[in-house]
Design an enzyme around this catalytic site. Structure first.
Site, PDB file in Angstrom:
ATOM      1  N   SER A 288      11.543  14.402  -6.892  1.00 23.96           N
ATOM      2  CA  SER A 288      11.137  13.668  -5.782  1.00 23.96           C
ATOM      3  C   SER A 288      11.786  12.075  -5.815  1.00 23.96           C
ATOM      4  CB  SER A 288       9.543  13.432  -6.284  1.00 23.96           C
ATOM      5  OG  SER A 288       9.680  12.397  -7.250  1.00 23.96           O
ATOM      6  N   ASP A 289      11.881  11.479  -4.915  1.00 19.22           N
ATOM      7  CA  ASP A 289      12.296  10.128  -4.786  1.00 19.22           C
ATOM      8  C   ASP A 289      11.270   9.361  -5.601  1.00 19.22           C
ATOM      9  OD1 ASP A 289      14.062   8.170  -2.241  1.00 19.22           O
ATOM     10  OD2 ASP A 289      13.665   7.882  -4.631  1.00 19.22           O
ATOM     11  N   ALA A 290      11.721   8.018  -5.924  1.00 21.08           N
ATOM     12  CA  ALA A 290      10.922   7.328  -6.760  1.00 21.08           C
ATOM     13  C   ALA A 290       9.548   7.145  -6.359  1.00 21.08           C
ATOM     14  CB  ALA A 290      11.461   5.868  -6.940  1.00 21.08           C
ATOM     15  N   GLU A 291       8.676   7.775  -7.394  1.00 25.14           N
ATOM     16  CA  GLU A 291       7.147   7.541  -7.308  1.00 25.14           C
ATOM     17  C   GLU A 291       6.767   8.363  -5.805  1.00 25.14           C
ATOM     18  OE1 GLU A 291       5.496   3.759  -7.577  1.00 25.14           O
ATOM     19  OE2 GLU A 291       6.279   3.699  -9.834  1.00 25.14           O
ATOM     20  N   GLY A 292       7.524   9.060  -5.518  1.00 24.73           N
ATOM     21  CA  GLY A 292       7.211  10.041  -4.235  1.00 24.73           C
ATOM     22  C   GLY A 292       5.897  10.717  -4.479  1.00 24.73           C
TER      23      GLY A 292
END
Ligand code: GLC
Length: 741
Positions: A288-292
């Site tokens: 995932s992207d950051a904290e997605g």
């Protein structure tokens, strides 16, 4: 390691692991900043925002960070609860984290994932700038240098290339993109991934195609905003670079922050499993992207973070970047029966298989400061960055003022950006060493002919401050040549840096128009991340030249000096359209014709208050020499479905100096079941010609590459008449027709 062996290694390893250890491989996090001094509150988010938005100086920010210490979470890592680390930039800390992972029961080395977007310690121009070189060999050289520096510092996973086609200059991350064309983006993506992942002398580096998918289409160019796309556009414009990445064997894909037609990419099963794996054939892992994962709650499709973890894993999101939801909830979701251990095994296997395939399982990193010092920022790497910078610059305007004549003995450089190492470095350069950056005055002094005086005065900045105008303009009056450096600071583009106004910020334009009145030979050097609405400079005859240099990175000053003195001849061509105003965005060359294409007549598709045509079109760029095109020759005008369009043109250098020209080929499907773009880039060739020399440039375009996706996403090549254009940009050139039977 070969695929079969890697698969066996991963399967064996998996069978020996506990559930917690498997979940550890699905959890990526960064370090945590904690206070080093009692009573000092650490508020990193606030400090970062203040610094990035220019309300806190870099030095102040660094002094606050000095009051903190980094919790590298070595205990959790050595217990196998964290299998992957994001964005560690100091060599010693990378070695500590890797060492801790070797101590775990399984001994599985941690991923050290970093955004090696523009290089590691030697920073190259921004990706958008390098795309303007239209030179795939340049991307190969770049990727080799970036890989060598990253790997020697312990990095074993690169969060790049970023392959988001971008059509809207308001979007800050356009700086990080390959531009507005899907074909060029695909060629760049394929080249970078093949080079990063090659089993060459430096060994393979796991690459990541990001951000899946269509992040560049955020509504209004507003970062993280919703994306609404019909299938044909998704398949024709935004998916192709990812298809090319998968075909090139990319090992990882990063899902994007936004929702696509209402479903967050992070937990979109149709996207991450049916399309990415089912249709494109991807067989690596998705991060995932950051904290997605956590953001699925804010999107409103998960009632809490526990549900977000479940939805994301089931959708095909294998690794959670820094939201901790996988670490906190997956074990309980399995024991409650909402997830099966097989769901965990599937994701863990994908991660372990890539760690095996890229030699990470057997990696035992030896921290060697001498070897690092000898390798990073070495002359060879700096030379490669300088050549990339020279090839990325785009000459937008030149009445002959450039290259600076030898008679000019007193050259004045004005504008704060000329001296600011952070700004010359630009965004996405966190691993770079700003002290190594050559400023423009330094570069000019390094390259100036003997006896030429180079003076610098701040004069103006991106702010409204006009206090330096008077002194600077007085100095301009007494100079033989003025280099005025305008544009954007490093943090005015990049992530979370969308802008609603594309004019030069602050009092920059006001200063430049006063400079234009002096009649002193001058050139505006742009240092910026995105297309800018600089029509006032283009139209003003008192501005003699405009050189787009983007953010060039470590060698900025030296490359810009070589370009201004003519040691290097600009050869870049724009890969994004420059609009006349932000209100015209998204503006791009490969647009449908509409039923009333914009023109003189009132009732046509246009804006009342700006020209119909762009300020500068896709593919545009001048040179210090000139090129002429002979007749367009087509071998065969009637082509079958499996035919090949073979055409060629003679190009001559009609000027007095050697130069490079990027010859571009576009096609247009004149009549089809869906309205097709008026032009689509299908080929390009960058050639170098001596004065007077000419060369025949030939293209072979398979008919099967001339199709499009229908409303159901089905690819088709329809028969009928096509136009073909060959020329120096997307607006002009030679035209002819052919037919697909
Ligand atoms: C950022 C970016 C992504 C990057 C990741 C790790 O938010 O969206 O491109 O790779 O976080 O830094």
């Amino acid at each position: 390691m070969d695929r079969k062996k890697a698969e066996r290694r991963a399967a064996d390893l998996l069978s020996s692991m506990t559930l917690r250890e498997k979940i550890g491989q699905l959890h990526q996090t960064g370090s945590t900043m904690v206070s080093a001094l009692p009573g000092i509150e650490v508020d990193i988010e606030h400090w970062v925002t203040e610094m990035l938005e220019g309300r806190m100086s870099q030095d102040e920010f660094q002094s606050r960070m000095a009051m903190c210490k980094e919790d590298l979470r070595l205990a959790e890592i050595s217990r196998g609860e964290i299998g992957s680390f994001v964005n560690l930039y100091e060599d010693e800390k990378v070695a500590q984290v890797l060492e801790a992972s070797y101590q775990s029961r399984t001994g599985i080395p941690a991923f050290i994932g970093v955004d090696v977007i523009r290089g590691y310690r030697t920073i190259f121009p921004t990706p958008l700038a390098m795309a303007c070189s239209f030179d795939l060999e340049l991307f190969r050289r770049f990727a080799r240098v970036a890989k060598r520096e990253a790997k020697i510092c312990g990095v074993n996973w690169c969060f790049g290339p970023m392959l988001d086609v971008a059509r809207d200059g308001r979007w800050g991350r356009i700086v990080e993109s390959p531009g507005e064309d899907p074909y060029l983006a695909s060629e760049i993506g394929r080249t970078m991934i093949e080079t990063y992942q090659a089993e060459d002398e430096d060994g393979p580096l796991l690459a990541t195609a990001k951000h899946f998918v269509a992040y560049g289409a955020v509504s209004g160019g507003q970062d993280y905003n919703t994306v609404s796309l019909p299938k044909q556009l998704l398949y024709d414009v935004y998916l192709p670079p990812f298809r090319a990445a998968v075909d090139a064997g990319v090992g990882a894909v990063m899902s994007a922050f936004h929702d696509l037609n209402g479903v967050p990419c992070t937990c979109d099963r149709w996207l991450l499993t049916d399309v990415l794996r089912g249709e494109l054939g991807f067989d690596g892992f998705v991060v995932s992207d950051a904290e997605g994962v956590k953001q699925c709650v804010a999107h409103g499709v998960a009632k809490d973070e526990r549900e977000a973890a479940k939805l994301s894993l089931l959708a095909g999101g294998d690794m959670d970047m820094s939201s901790w939801d996988y670490a906190n909830y997956l074990e309980e979701l399995v024991s409650s029966g909402e997830l099966s251990e097989a769901d965990i095994d599937r994701a863990a296997y994908r991660v372990l298989e890539k760690k095996a395939e890229f030699g990470i399982l057997d990696q035992r990193y030896v921290f060697d400061p001498e070897k690092i010092a000898k390798t990073v920022l070495c002359q060879e790497h700096r030379a490669a960055a300088r050549e990339a910078a020279e090839a990325s610059a785009v000459l937008l305007k030149n009445d002959g003022a450039l290259p600076i004549r030898s008679q000019c003995r007193n050259i004045l450089i004005v504008g704060e950006l000329a001296e600011n190492r952070d700004d010359l470095l630009g965004p996405w350069a966190f691993t770079g060493n700003k002290e190594a950056v050559a400023t423009i005055p330094e570069g000019m002094r390094n390259c100036a002919p003997h006896g030429v005086e180079i003076e610098y005065v701040r004069g103006f900045s991106v702010s409204d401050d006009e206090s330096g105008f008077e002194e600077a303009l007085e100095k301009c009056r007494n100079a033989d040549f003025v280099v005025a450096v305008a544009g954007e600071t490093a943090f005015m583009s990049g992530e979370a840096a969308s802008r609603a106004d594309l004019r030069l910020a602050g009092a920059q334009e006001k200063f430049l128009l006063k400079l234009a009145e002096l009649g002193v030979p001058n050139a505006v050097v742009l240092v910026n991340g995105r297309p800018l609405a600089i029509g006032a400079l283009q139209e003003n005859p008192g501005i003699h030249a405009i050189l787009e240099t983007w953010h060039m990175g470590t060698e900025a000053g030296n490359a810009i000096a070589n370009l201004l003195f003519g040691t290097a001849n600009p050869s870049g061509k724009l890969t994004v359209t420059f609009p006349n105003a932000a209100g015209q965005e998204p503006m791009y060359y490969n647009h449908p014709n509409t039923g009333k294409p914009g023109g003189e007549f009132k009732f046509t598709s246009k804006y009342q208050d700006v020209p119909v045509t762009p300020l500068y079109p896709f593919g545009y760029g001048l040179s210090y020499t000139a090129f002429s095109y002979g007749a367009l020759e087509i071998e065969e005008r009637e082509l079958g479905q499996n035919g090949v369009l073979r055409c060629s043109v003679a190009v001559q250098n009609t000027g007095e100096r050697k130069g490079k020209e990027t010859v571009q080929l576009y096609t247009h499907d004149v009549t089809a079941s869906l309205a097709r773009p008026v032009r689509e880039l299908k080929g390009f060739r960058k050639i170098e010609l001596e004065p007077g020399e000419s060369a025949r440039v030939s293209f072979e375009i398979p008919v099967q590459s001339l199709g499009f996706h229908d409303r159901d996403g089905k690819y088709r090549v329809e028969s009928g008449e096509f136009e073909v254009f060959i020329g120096p940009d997307s607006a002009g050139g030679l035209r002819d027709t052919f037919t697909v039977k």
